[in-house]
Design a protein around this motif. Structure first.
Motif, PDB file in Angstrom:
ATOM      1  N   MET A 170      -2.314  13.521   1.824  1.00 43.48           N
ATOM      2  CA  MET A 170      -3.574  13.568   1.634  1.00 43.48           C
ATOM      3  C   MET A 170      -4.129  14.657   0.863  1.00 43.48           C
ATOM      4  N   LEU A 218      -9.118   8.657  -2.552  1.00 46.39           N
ATOM      5  CA  LEU A 218      -9.419   9.880  -1.664  1.00 46.39           C
ATOM      6  C   LEU A 218     -10.771  10.196  -1.712  1.00 46.39           C
ATOM      7  N   ASP A 222      -9.861   5.941   1.962  1.00 48.11           N
ATOM      8  CA  ASP A 222      -9.601   6.715   3.056  1.00 48.11           C
ATOM      9  C   ASP A 222     -10.748   7.128   3.739  1.00 48.11           C
ATOM     10  N   ARG A 238      -6.652  13.515  -8.212  1.00 50.24           N
ATOM     11  CA  ARG A 238      -6.787  12.071  -7.415  1.00 50.24           C
ATOM     12  C   ARG A 238      -6.486  11.115  -8.729  1.00 50.24           C
ATOM     13  N   VAL A 283      -7.411   0.038  -4.219  1.00 52.23           N
ATOM     14  CA  VAL A 283      -7.461   1.390  -3.564  1.00 52.23           C
ATOM     15  C   VAL A 283      -7.783   1.070  -2.130  1.00 52.23           C
ATOM     16  N   HIS A 284      -7.118   1.952  -1.315  1.00 53.08           N
ATOM     17  CA  HIS A 284      -7.355   2.157   0.219  1.00 53.08           C
ATOM     18  C   HIS A 284      -8.470   3.267   0.267  1.00 53.08           C
ATOM     19  N   MET A 339       1.099   5.022   0.020  1.00 56.55           N
ATOM     20  CA  MET A 339       0.324   6.274   0.750  1.00 56.55           C
ATOM     21  C   MET A 339       1.149   7.527   0.420  1.00 56.55           C
ATOM     22  N   TYR A 343       0.894  -1.234  -0.072  1.00 56.00           N
ATOM     23  CA  TYR A 343       0.026  -0.115  -0.031  1.00 56.00           C
ATOM     24  C   TYR A 343       0.823   1.272  -0.108  1.00 56.00           C
ATOM     25  N   ASP A 378      -4.176   5.277  -2.696  1.00 55.80           N
ATOM     26  CA  ASP A 378      -5.032   5.861  -2.180  1.00 55.80           C
ATOM     27  C   ASP A 378      -6.398   6.221  -2.952  1.00 55.80           C
TER      28      ASP A 378
END
Length: 191
Positions: A65, A102, A177, A70, A174-175, A36, A34, A100
């Motif tokens: 972040m 987001l 968030d 994106r 994808v994570h 970030m 992952y 990510d």
């Protein structure tokens, strides 16, 4: 690396340095990374006109972040070509890469495509304000701005940008968030 006396980053990694570590990580039976902060963010980077290499970063402490786009990869960490090379190396070791996903963007210099879908509210004086975008402690409160998920365009854009990352770069996941607050539900705007 973090300088413990000054409490700030003294050496920043890159996609190339991560790519070099993939064989070692694979030997340690790590099969998924992952990453970030891989998306383009507001660093105000200056480039050498001859080589195109990043030579100065006016805002090195920008939150990972606070992304400006994106669906774009961070030029600070090496840009498209370095990330594609990282992905190629990861695939040769059957390693998955997750980035990510987001729900928010940079509050200071986000891409213009977000301008019409930023979430606004009325402050105590009746003035329209941008709704800043974090409920956590990992970023400063005002680094990012929330998009208006009352509008279907905001959801469609989020999905489209994730699909661009998957199609263009071949990411494996994808994570999401702050997914504990998805979908974001807001009071009805009576005004």
């Amino acid at each position: 690396e973090i300088n413990k006396q000054q409490g700030r980053i003294t050496k920043r990694g890159s996609f190339a340095t991560l790519e070099e570590k993939i064989p070692e990580l694979s030997q340690r039976y790590i099969n998924c990374l992952y990453i970030m902060g891989a998306l383009e963010r507001d660093n105000e980077i200056a480039y050498d006109e001859g080589t195109g290499e990043a030579i100065d970063i006016a805002n090195p402490n920008t939150s990972p972040m606070a992304v400006t786009s994106r669906s774009s990869i961070s030029s600070l960490l090496g840009g498209d070509e370095a990330f594609k090379s990282l992905m190629k190396k990861a695939k040769t070791f059957s390693m998955k890469i997750i980035l990510d996903g987001l729900s928010r963007v940079s509050s200071s210099r986000c891409h213009r495509r977000y301008r019409d879908i930023l979430l606004h509210y009325l402050d105590n004086n009746g003035n329209v304000q941008v709704c800043y975008g974090t409920d956590g402690h990992s970023v400063r409160y005002d680094d990012s701005a929330v998009l208006n998920y009352r509008k279907v365009e905001a959801w469609n854009m989020l999905i489209q940008e994730i699909l661009v990352l998957a199609d263009k770069y071949g990411i494996d996941g994808v994570h999401l968030d702050n997914c504990q607050v998805w979908p974001q539900m807001f009071e009805i705007n009576a005004g």
